[in-house]
Design a protein around this motif. Structure first.
Motif, PDB file in Angstrom:
ATOM      1  N   GLU A  94     -15.161  11.468   4.207  1.00 10.18           N
ATOM      2  CA  GLU A  94     -16.512  10.693   4.759  1.00 10.18           C
ATOM      3  C   GLU A  94     -15.722  10.258   6.276  1.00 10.18           C
ATOM      4  OE1 GLU A  94     -17.808   6.739   3.337  1.00 10.18           O
ATOM      5  OE2 GLU A  94     -17.059   7.917   1.382  1.00 10.18           O
ATOM      6  N   TYR A  95     -14.513   9.837   6.167  1.00 13.04           N
ATOM      7  CA  TYR A  95     -13.711   9.073   7.428  1.00 13.04           C
ATOM      8  C   TYR A  95     -13.410   9.900   8.516  1.00 13.04           C
ATOM      9  CZ  TYR A  95     -14.127   5.119   4.153  1.00 13.04           C
ATOM     10  OH  TYR A  95     -14.648   4.345   3.491  1.00 13.04           O
ATOM     11  N   PHE A  96     -13.513  11.287   8.218  1.00 12.58           N
ATOM     12  CA  PHE A  96     -13.048  12.175   9.402  1.00 12.58           C
ATOM     13  C   PHE A  96     -14.408  12.652   9.992  1.00 12.58           C
ATOM     14  CE2 PHE A  96      -9.150  13.114   6.673  1.00 12.58           C
ATOM     15  CZ  PHE A  96      -8.498  13.186   7.640  1.00 12.58           C
ATOM     16  N   ASP A  97     -14.981  11.567  10.620  1.00 17.76           N
ATOM     17  CA  ASP A  97     -16.314  11.542  11.056  1.00 17.76           C
ATOM     18  C   ASP A  97     -16.296  11.634  12.748  1.00 17.76           C
ATOM     19  OD1 ASP A  97     -15.568   9.164  11.648  1.00 17.76           O
ATOM     20  OD2 ASP A  97     -17.120   7.896  10.366  1.00 17.76           O
ATOM     21  N   SER A  98     -17.339  11.559  13.477  1.00 22.20           N
ATOM     22  CA  SER A  98     -17.243  11.446  14.746  1.00 22.20           C
ATOM     23  C   SER A  98     -16.786  10.512  15.281  1.00 22.20           C
ATOM     24  CB  SER A  98     -18.938  11.749  15.213  1.00 22.20           C
ATOM     25  OG  SER A  98     -19.430  10.520  14.962  1.00 22.20           O
ATOM     26  N   GLN A  99     -16.563   9.178  14.697  1.00 17.28           N
ATOM     27  CA  GLN A  99     -16.154   8.086  15.431  1.00 17.28           C
ATOM     28  C   GLN A  99     -14.333   8.537  15.545  1.00 17.28           C
ATOM     29  OE1 GLN A  99     -16.201   4.284  13.339  1.00 17.28           O
ATOM     30  NE2 GLN A  99     -15.330   3.135  15.069  1.00 17.28           N
ATOM     31  N   LEU A 100     -13.935   8.890  14.287  1.00 18.08           N
ATOM     32  CA  LEU A 100     -12.403   9.123  14.258  1.00 18.08           C
ATOM     33  C   LEU A 100     -12.192  10.086  15.322  1.00 18.08           C
ATOM     34  CD1 LEU A 100      -9.509   8.802  12.900  1.00 18.08           C
ATOM     35  CD2 LEU A 100     -10.420  10.085  11.214  1.00 18.08           C
ATOM     36  N   ILE A 101     -12.944  11.466  14.986  1.00 21.81           N
ATOM     37  CA  ILE A 101     -12.657  12.545  15.934  1.00 21.81           C
ATOM     38  C   ILE A 101     -12.499  12.144  17.568  1.00 21.81           C
ATOM     39  CG2 ILE A 101     -13.374  15.036  16.621  1.00 21.81           C
ATOM     40  CD1 ILE A 101     -11.804  14.501  13.742  1.00 21.81           C
ATOM     41  N   SER A 102     -13.623  11.352  17.739  1.00 23.51           N
ATOM     42  CA  SER A 102     -13.643  10.874  19.193  1.00 23.51           C
ATOM     43  C   SER A 102     -12.382  10.086  19.663  1.00 23.51           C
ATOM     44  CB  SER A 102     -15.064  10.029  19.416  1.00 23.51           C
ATOM     45  OG  SER A 102     -16.128  10.712  19.175  1.00 23.51           O
ATOM     46  N   SER A 103     -11.993   9.383  18.627  1.00 22.38           N
ATOM     47  CA  SER A 103     -10.565   8.493  19.031  1.00 22.38           C
ATOM     48  C   SER A 103      -9.490   9.361  19.214  1.00 22.38           C
ATOM     49  CB  SER A 103     -10.567   7.416  17.734  1.00 22.38           C
ATOM     50  OG  SER A 103     -11.442   6.469  17.753  1.00 22.38           O
ATOM     51  N   LEU A 104      -9.543  10.576  18.505  1.00 22.36           N
ATOM     52  CA  LEU A 104      -8.304  11.449  18.522  1.00 22.36           C
ATOM     53  C   LEU A 104      -8.494  12.205  19.647  1.00 22.36           C
ATOM     54  CD1 LEU A 104      -8.093  12.762  14.724  1.00 22.36           C
ATOM     55  CD2 LEU A 104      -6.898  10.769  15.992  1.00 22.36           C
ATOM     56  N   VAL A 105      -9.779  12.346  20.037  1.00 18.50           N
ATOM     57  CA  VAL A 105     -10.092  13.351  21.501  1.00 18.50           C
ATOM     58  C   VAL A 105      -9.580  12.209  22.643  1.00 18.50           C
ATOM     59  CG1 VAL A 105     -11.905  13.788  22.792  1.00 18.50           C
ATOM     60  CG2 VAL A 105     -11.939  14.728  20.750  1.00 18.50           C
ATOM     61  N   ASN A 106      -9.979  10.998  22.442  1.00 18.38           N
ATOM     62  CA  ASN A 106      -9.553  10.081  23.495  1.00 18.38           C
ATOM     63  C   ASN A 106      -8.074  10.035  23.526  1.00 18.38           C
ATOM     64  OD1 ASN A 106     -12.425   7.912  22.529  1.00 18.38           O
ATOM     65  ND2 ASN A 106     -12.349   9.504  24.146  1.00 18.38           N
ATOM     66  N   THR A 107      -7.339  10.048  22.599  1.00 13.33           N
ATOM     67  CA  THR A 107      -5.896   9.781  22.518  1.00 13.33           C
ATOM     68  C   THR A 107      -5.396  10.878  23.726  1.00 13.33           C
ATOM     69  OG1 THR A 107      -5.853   9.013  20.501  1.00 13.33           O
ATOM     70  CG2 THR A 107      -3.697   9.965  21.171  1.00 13.33           C
ATOM     71  N   VAL A 108      -5.821  12.195  23.367  1.00 15.39           N
ATOM     72  CA  VAL A 108      -5.472  13.170  24.079  1.00 15.39           C
ATOM     73  C   VAL A 108      -5.774  12.949  25.422  1.00 15.39           C
ATOM     74  CG1 VAL A 108      -5.619  15.657  24.558  1.00 15.39           C
ATOM     75  CG2 VAL A 108      -5.566  14.820  22.121  1.00 15.39           C
ATOM     76  N   GLN A 109      -7.095  12.528  25.885  1.00 12.14           N
ATOM     77  CA  GLN A 109      -7.348  12.077  27.251  1.00 12.14           C
ATOM     78  C   GLN A 109      -6.656  11.096  27.844  1.00 12.14           C
ATOM     79  OE1 GLN A 109     -11.639  11.937  25.987  1.00 12.14           O
ATOM     80  NE2 GLN A 109     -11.884  12.276  28.010  1.00 12.14           N
ATOM     81  N   TRP A 110      -6.172  10.222  27.130  1.00 16.79           N
ATOM     82  CA  TRP A 110      -5.226   9.139  27.581  1.00 16.79           C
ATOM     83  C   TRP A 110      -4.045   9.396  27.713  1.00 16.79           C
ATOM     84  CZ3 TRP A 110      -1.536   6.609  24.507  1.00 16.79           C
ATOM     85  CH2 TRP A 110      -0.836   5.421  25.305  1.00 16.79           C
TER      86      TRP A 110
END
Length: 279
Positions: free
Chosen positions: A166-182
Motif C-alpha cells: 500500500e505504500y508503493f503509491d502515487s506519493q512514493l512513486i512521485s518522489s522517486l520520479v522527482n529524484t530523477v528530475q532533480w
C-alpha cells in the motif's frame, strides 16, 4: 559507547556485550532518550553494530531491534552543540537504516509494515531537504546520499511484500520520479562525497518505478498512479536568493539517463519512457 561499538568485531567482546542484560537494557533505553543527543547517537551506533548478531531468542532480538530502529527512523534528534562526536541527523538515520537492512527480513509482517511507513516518509523529507528547502545548510546535507541509498535499498527489499504494497503509491512513486528530475537537472549540485550514493540511489529509483509500472491498469489505478501525471510531472527546486524554478521534465531526464546513466539505469529508463510514450 564509541569504544564498545569499535569492539563488536572482536568475538569475545561481542559475546560479553550480547550476554549482558544490563548493557542491552541501558543501551536500548538511551537510543530513545533524547536528554543527551551525543549519548543517544553513540548508543544507536552500538545497537546497529550488534544487529548482525541479534537472534530470535537472545537478549537482543530481531523484534526489539526493529522496535528501536522504527522509532529512530521517525525521530528528529537534537543536534549536539559540542562533544567529541561529529554527526548530523542524516548520519543518525544512516545508522538506523543500516540496522534495519540487517534485520528487516527476520521481522514479522506487521513490524515490516510499520518500519516501511517510516522509511517512505523519511525519504520524502530527505529529498525535500536537498532540493526544495532553501535554508538547508551544506553540513545538514552531509551523509544525505548514503541515507538516500539505504532508504531506496530498503524499498527494493520491501518490493513485492504484501505488507508494504500500500505504500508503493502515487506519493512514493512521485518522489522517486522527482529524484530523477532533480539528479539529472543540469543545474543540480551534489556534495562530492555524496555523488556516488545519489547516482546509485537514482538507479534504484528508476528500477522501482519501472517495476511499479509493470502492473495491471486496475492495480495502478488502486495505487493512484497515473502515467500522464508522471509524464507531466513538475518539480520545483529552490534557488538561493531567487524564486524556485522548474527542474527538467521527466521524459527529458529519462533521455539523459539513457545517454549517460549506468547499464541498469539505462534499461529502466528505456522501459519507463516506453510506458510514457504509449499514452
Amino acid at each position: 559507547y564509541s569504544f564498545l561499538s569499535a569492539m563488536t568485531p572482536v568475538p569475545s567482546a561481542r559475546v560479553a556485550l550480547l550476554e549482558n542484560g544490563q548493557f542491552i537494557s541501558a543501551t536500548s533505553a538511551l537510543v530513545v532518550d533524547n536528554k543527551d543527543s551525543n549519548l543517544q547517537f553513540a548508543a544507536l551506533r552500538a545497537i546497529a553494530k550488534l544487529a548482525p548478531f541479534s537472534s530470535s531468542d537472545g537478549l537482543l532480538t530481531f523484534d526489539s531491534i526493529g522496535d528501536l530502529l522504527q522509532k529512530t527512523i521517525a525521530a528528529e534528534p537534537d543536534l549536539p552543540e559540542g562533544g567529541t562526536l561529529v554527526w548530523n541527523r542524516n548520519l543518525y538515520h544512516v545508522q538506523a537504516t543500516e540496522g534495519v537492512l540487517i534485520v528487516f527480513d527476520s521481522l514479522s509482517a506487521p513490524k515490516q509494515k510499520m518500519i516501511f511507513k517510516e522509511v517512505t516518509g523519511r525519504y520524502v523529507k530527505l529529498l525535500k531537504s536537498h532540493s526544495i528547502a532553501k535554508a538547508t545548510k551544506m553540513n545538514e546535507r552531509a551523509n544525505g546520499g548514503e541515507l538516500a541509498y539505504n532508504l531506496t535499498t530498503l524499498m527494493m527489499l520491501a518490493r513485492g511484500k504484501d505488507c508494504a504494497a500500500e505504500y508503493f503509491d502515487s506519493q512514493l512513486i512521485s518522489s522517486l520520479v522527482n529524484t530523477v528530475q532533480w539528479r539529472y537537472d543540469p543545474k543540480t549540485t551534489v556534495l562530492e562525497e555524496d555523488v556516488v550514493f545519489w547516482d546509485a540511489t537514482t538507479t534504484q529509483c528508476l528500477q522501482i518505478i519501472a517495476q511499479a509500472l509493470y502492473r495491471e491498469e486496475a492495480t495502478l489505478a488502486k495505487a493512484g498512479i497515473k502515467l500522464r501525471n508522471l509524464k507531466e510531472s513538475v518539480f520545483m527546486v529552490a534557488r538561493p536568493g531567487k524564486a524556485p524554478r522548474k527542474a527538467i521534465d521527466f521524459p527529458s531526464a529519462l533521455k539523459l539517463v539513457m545517454k549517460n546513466g549506468d547499464a541498469a539505469a539505462k534499461v529502466a529508463a528505456q522501459r519507463i519512457l516506453g510506458h510514457l510514450n504509449d499514452i
